[in-house]
Structures are given as C-alpha cells and as structure tokens.
Design an enzyme around this catalytic site. Structure first.
Site, PDB file in Angstrom:
ATOM      1  N   LYS A 152      18.658  10.307  -2.042  1.00 21.95           N
ATOM      2  CA  LYS A 152      17.819   9.131  -1.801  1.00 21.95           C
ATOM      3  C   LYS A 152      16.407   9.361  -2.351  1.00 21.95           C
ATOM      4  O   LYS A 152      15.854  10.438  -2.210  1.00 21.95           O
ATOM      5  CB  LYS A 152      17.761   8.825  -0.303  1.00 21.95           C
ATOM      6  CG  LYS A 152      19.138   8.519   0.291  1.00 21.95           C
ATOM      7  CD  LYS A 152      19.092   8.429   1.804  1.00 21.95           C
ATOM      8  CE  LYS A 152      18.798   9.761   2.431  1.00 21.95           C
ATOM      9  NZ  LYS A 152      18.839   9.732   3.910  1.00 21.95           N
TER      10      LYS A 152
ATOM     11  N   THR B 238       8.963   3.184   8.576  1.00 26.74           N
ATOM     12  CA  THR B 238      10.208   3.661   7.959  1.00 26.74           C
ATOM     13  C   THR B 238      10.964   4.624   8.888  1.00 26.74           C
ATOM     14  O   THR B 238      11.822   5.368   8.435  1.00 26.74           O
ATOM     15  CB  THR B 238       9.904   4.402   6.637  1.00 26.74           C
ATOM     16  OG1 THR B 238       8.945   5.434   6.921  1.00 26.74           O
ATOM     17  CG2 THR B 238       9.352   3.457   5.589  1.00 26.74           C
TER      18      THR B 238
ATOM     19  N   GLY C 115      13.650   6.084  11.003  1.00 24.99           N
ATOM     20  CA  GLY C 115      15.091   5.847  11.139  1.00 24.99           C
ATOM     21  C   GLY C 115      15.775   5.275   9.912  1.00 24.99           C
ATOM     22  O   GLY C 115      16.938   4.883   9.978  1.00 24.99           O
ATOM     23  N   THR C 116      15.078   5.269   8.780  1.00 24.31           N
ATOM     24  CA  THR C 116      15.700   4.676   7.584  1.00 24.31           C
ATOM     25  C   THR C 116      16.916   5.481   7.126  1.00 24.31           C
ATOM     26  O   THR C 116      17.918   4.903   6.709  1.00 24.31           O
ATOM     27  CB  THR C 116      14.695   4.557   6.423  1.00 24.31           C
ATOM     28  OG1 THR C 116      13.992   5.797   6.315  1.00 24.31           O
ATOM     29  CG2 THR C 116      13.704   3.438   6.657  1.00 24.31           C
ATOM     30  N   GLY C 117      16.818   6.807   7.217  1.00 32.55           N
ATOM     31  CA  GLY C 117      17.944   7.646   6.780  1.00 32.55           C
ATOM     32  C   GLY C 117      19.164   7.425   7.656  1.00 32.55           C
ATOM     33  O   GLY C 117      20.287   7.272   7.162  1.00 32.55           O
ATOM     34  N   CYS C 118      18.936   7.374   8.967  1.00 31.57           N
ATOM     35  CA  CYS C 118      20.034   7.142   9.923  1.00 31.57           C
ATOM     36  C   CYS C 118      20.666   5.780   9.666  1.00 31.57           C
ATOM     37  O   CYS C 118      21.891   5.647   9.643  1.00 31.57           O
ATOM     38  CB  CYS C 118      19.521   7.148  11.365  1.00 31.57           C
ATOM     39  SG  CYS C 118      18.621   8.617  11.822  1.00 31.57           S
TER      40      CYS C 118
END
Ligand code: PXL
Length: 267
Positions: A175, A207, A209-212
């Site tokens: 990412k 941003t 929690g964007t990865g989760c």
C-alpha cells in the site's frame, strides 16, 4: 441467497475506528456476516494507545475452534496478533481447517508508534503465517521489515513484493499511503503480473484504521468468491470513500466513515 461469512482474528480498538470494530463494520457494510476472534484489547482513542491487554493463546484458539466447529467461514483476515505464540497457534488452526482465502494484514505498530506486534513475533509471521496467505497487505514500513529492502522507488516496492511471494504468499498488495506522492499508488503482485492502483491522495489527518478497513473490505469480497484483483479494486474504492467522508471524530487521528461506500452505491 447464500449468506457469505467472514472471520477477523484481530485486536479490539476501544475507539471504534480500527481493529475488530473496523473489520465487523466493514463486513456488515459489504453484506457479509462478520465473526471475530479477539487477540487483545487495546485502550485507545484518536490521540493514541493508552493500554494493551493481550488475551491468552488458549482464549484465541478456543474462539477460532468455536467458529470452525459450527459455522465455518468463507474467508478470514488476521490483524493485530501481538505474540509469537498466538501467531503460531492461529497458523496451525488455519491449516487444520483448510482455510485458503486468508488475508494477512501484517500489523506491527499503531499510528502513534505503539507496538501491536512484539519484535520477536515478526519471525513467526514470516515462518508460519505469510506462507498461508492468499493476500498480504503491508504498508511501506511493514513491507520493509518483511522483505529486508529499503523502499524508496516503485522498483524497490516491486522487489519487496517479489520477496513476499518467494516467502510463500500467493499475492501481495504493497500500500502506498505512507509515501509522499500526490497520488497514492498501491502495488499488486500475484507472482506473474504487477498492477498499479492509483487514487488521488486526500490531505487529512483522519486515517486511523485505514489498513484494517482496507483488508477487511478485501476479505469480505473474497468471502463472496471474487477474484483477488477485483476484490482489491473494490476494497480500494471502499477505503477511498471512507477517508473522503471521515466524520472528524476526536481530537487526533480520527476514524474513517465505514458507511460511505454503501451510501454512494445506493444514491
Ligand atoms: O491499524 C492497525 C491496528 C490494528 N489493530 C488494532 C489497532 C490498530 C491501530 O491502531 O488499534 C487493534
């Protein structure tokens, strides 16, 4: 119509923007029945992490067995695993259940720098979990740790993705959110084909929690039987909408809007 199911094995974020909470909200938004096995409780808000309380390995494996023995799942993801013992036990259960639609989000640190994976657990992640993954979704710092490559250019990113496939992951998404370009480019690699997914960078501090959320959306689409690249594209659109419509909750890095994608589709 068949009700598709997805399982998240991850930590709790009391602030509701990341972890298990983000995963279950995202599964629900995408029409998939969400289940969870909790690995740790974090006391957390938009300003940072105030406490981390891991569960015992037995507590984690018993939750997973309960789900496996009765309900089963169409896809699953791992998030915060914290401990080497938890990683090893989770990997063993994934193998035993022949769960192949596995997304590994190699969560290592929270935004403020708190460790969500102990240093010595990184090795267990390499050895036991990455080889089982249908998709691994590192950000750039995580891809650097996992591949041992310092990432500055797109070529570096491609090399890191190749290393992860050599380690046994079937596909990888590196990412681009952590780089500095005007556009965010996420690099997809499936062992033969690279694809670059490009979206406009949104200038925002919200941003958390964007990865989760991205890996949960990907897991939900995989649960529906979608091809990996198609599922990645949908997950990318889901997180783009969620960031664009972040509700501005809290005084620090706020959560995204998990409902934005569905509202856009239905309007
Ligand atoms: O986004 C990584 C992450 C995963 N899991 C939990 C978290 C966070 C980030 O804060 O709190 C529980």
């Amino acid at each position: 119509m068949k009700q598709f199911k997805a399982l998240t094995i991850a930590g709790s974020d009391s602030g509701g923007g990341a972890g298990i909470q983000a995963d279950l909200k995202t599964f629900q938004e995408l029409g998939v029945f969400g289940m969870s096995a909790l690995t740790a409780v974090t006391a957390q808000n938009t300003l940072g992490v105030q406490g981390i309380y891991p569960l015992s390995t037995e507590a984690v494996t018993t939750q997973i067995r309960s789900i496996a023995e009765d309900m089963g799942t169409d896809a699953l993801k791992t998030g915060m695993l914290f401990h080497a013992d938890i990683i090893t036990a989770v990997a063993e259960l994934i193998k035993q259940n022949n769960w192949e639609r596995l997304v590994v989000d190699p969560v290592m640190v929270a935004k403020g720098g708190a460790r969500l994976l102990q240093e010595e657990a990184v090795q267990a992640m390499f050895t036991h979990l990455i080889p089982l993954a249908l998709v691994v979704t590192p950000n750039i710092p995580e891809a650097e740790v996992l591949s041992g490559i310092t990432i500055k250019t797109m070529e570096d990113r491609k090399e890191a993705a190749q290393r992860l496939v050599q380690m046994g992951a079937k596909t990888v998404v590196v990412k681009g959110g952590h780089d500095q370009d005007d556009d965010v480019i996420d690099l997809f690699y499936d062992g033969s084909q690279f694809a670059e997914l490009r979206r406009k960078r949104i200038q925002t501090r919200h941003t958390h929690g964007t990865g989760c959320t991205f890996s949960a959306a990907l897991t939900a689409e995989l649960a529906k039987g979608k091809d990996v690249l198609i599922a990645v594209e949908t997950a990318r659109d889901f997180i783009q909408a969620a960031i664009e419509e972040a509700p501005g909750i809290g005084k620090g890095h706020g959560p995204t809007d998990h409902g934005a994608y569905r509202r856009r589709l239905s309007s």
